[in-house]
Design a protein around this motif. Structure first.
Motif, mmCIF file in Angstrom:
data_model
loop_
_atom_site.group_PDB
_atom_site.id
_atom_site.type_symbol
_atom_site.label_atom_id
_atom_site.label_comp_id
_atom_site.label_asym_id
_atom_site.label_seq_id
_atom_site.Cartn_x
_atom_site.Cartn_y
_atom_site.Cartn_z
ATOM 1 N N LEU A 30 0.835 -1.205 0.000
ATOM 2 C CA LEU A 30 0.000 0.000 0.000
ATOM 3 C C LEU A 30 0.868 1.253 0.000
ATOM 4 O O LEU A 30 0.437 2.306 -0.467
ATOM 5 N N LEU A 33 1.414 3.122 -3.262
ATOM 6 C CA LEU A 33 0.368 3.996 -3.790
ATOM 7 C C LEU A 33 0.698 5.427 -3.388
ATOM 8 O O LEU A 33 0.437 5.853 -2.264
ATOM 9 N N TYR A 67 -11.605 6.954 -7.129
ATOM 10 C CA TYR A 67 -10.971 5.738 -6.628
ATOM 11 C C TYR A 67 -11.635 4.497 -7.212
ATOM 12 O O TYR A 67 -10.964 3.541 -7.595
ATOM 13 N N LEU A 71 -9.556 1.856 -9.459
ATOM 14 C CA LEU A 71 -9.477 0.457 -9.013
ATOM 15 C C LEU A 71 -10.041 -0.498 -10.056
ATOM 16 O O LEU A 71 -9.532 -1.605 -10.236
ATOM 17 N N LEU A 83 -3.433 6.556 -7.036
ATOM 18 C CA LEU A 83 -4.059 6.322 -5.735
ATOM 19 C C LEU A 83 -3.065 6.597 -4.616
ATOM 20 O O LEU A 83 -1.859 6.417 -4.783
ATOM 21 N N LEU A 88 -6.767 5.478 0.437
ATOM 22 C CA LEU A 88 -7.448 4.225 0.128
ATOM 23 C C LEU A 88 -7.910 3.541 1.403
ATOM 24 O O LEU A 88 -9.065 3.122 1.506
ATOM 25 N N GLN A 91 -10.824 5.430 3.063
ATOM 26 C CA GLN A 91 -12.075 5.371 2.299
ATOM 27 C C GLN A 91 -12.617 3.958 2.137
ATOM 28 O O GLN A 91 -13.747 3.762 1.719
ATOM 29 N N TRP A 92 -11.796 2.955 2.432
ATOM 30 C CA TRP A 92 -12.143 1.577 2.130
ATOM 31 C C TRP A 92 -13.480 1.112 2.704
ATOM 32 O O TRP A 92 -14.228 0.407 2.012
ATOM 33 N N TRP A 107 -8.187 -7.306 -3.143
ATOM 34 C CA TRP A 107 -7.488 -6.296 -2.345
ATOM 35 C C TRP A 107 -7.467 -6.675 -0.867
ATOM 36 O O TRP A 107 -6.445 -6.540 -0.205
ATOM 37 N N LEU A 114 -6.699 -3.094 5.020
ATOM 38 C CA LEU A 114 -7.941 -2.508 4.523
ATOM 39 C C LEU A 114 -9.135 -2.896 5.392
ATOM 40 O O LEU A 114 -10.128 -2.178 5.463
#
Length: 122
Positions: A30, A33, A67, A71, A83, A88, A91-92, A107, A114
Motif C-alpha cells: 500500500l 500507492l 478511486y 481500481l 491512488l 485508500l 475510504q475503504w 485487495w 484494509l
C-alpha cells in the motif's frame, strides 16, 4: 457429442479469471500507492473513456468515484501513480461497497490493513 460445461463451472471460471486479472494489477505494498491527495486530477483516456475524466479530490463523492474508477480500470502503474495508500485505507469501508466483489476480495486478501488487520505488505 460435444461436452458442455455446467453453469456453475462457467461462473467459477469467470470468477477465477476476474480475480486473477485484478490480482495481477496489485501493487507490492500500500506504501507504493503514491498518488495525489488533493486538487483536481484528470484521468487518462484508457481509464476513463467516457463520462467524467476530471475529479476534484476535495469533494468526497468525486474522490470516491475517482478511486472506484481507478481500481476498476487501472493497471498497476496507474494504481501506484493515481491512488494514495492512506486515502485508500481511510475510504475503504465505503469504497469496498462500490467496487465489484472480485476487486474487494483480491485487495482485502492481499492487504488485511484494509479491513483493520495488519500485514507486512500493508
Amino acid at each position: 457429442m460435444a461436452s458442455q460445461s455446467s453453469p456453475t463451472a462457467d461462473a467459477r471460471s469467470t470468477v477465477d479469471v476476474l480475480r486473477q486479472r485484478y490480482a495481477q494489477r496489485l501493487p507490492t505494498s500500500l506504501h507504493d500507492l503514491a498518488g495525489p491527495t488533493d486538487g483536481e486530477v484528470e484521468l487518462p483516456l484508457h481509464i476513463a473513456w467516457s463520462g467524467l475524466r476530471t475529479y476534484n479530490l476535495h469533494r468526497p463523492r468525486q474522490r470516491m468515484s475517482y478511486y472506484r474508477t481507478v481500481l476498476t480500470e487501472g493497471q498497476r502503474d496507474d494504481l501506484t501513480a493515481l491512488l494514495d495508500g492512506d486515502l485508500l485505507v481511510s475510504q475503504w469501508p465505503v469504497l469496498r461497497t462500490l467496487v465489484s466483489r472480485h476487486i474487494r476480495d483480491v485487495w482485502e486478501a492481499v492487504f488485511p490493513a484494509l479491513t483493520g488487520g495488519t500485514s507486512a505488505a500493508a
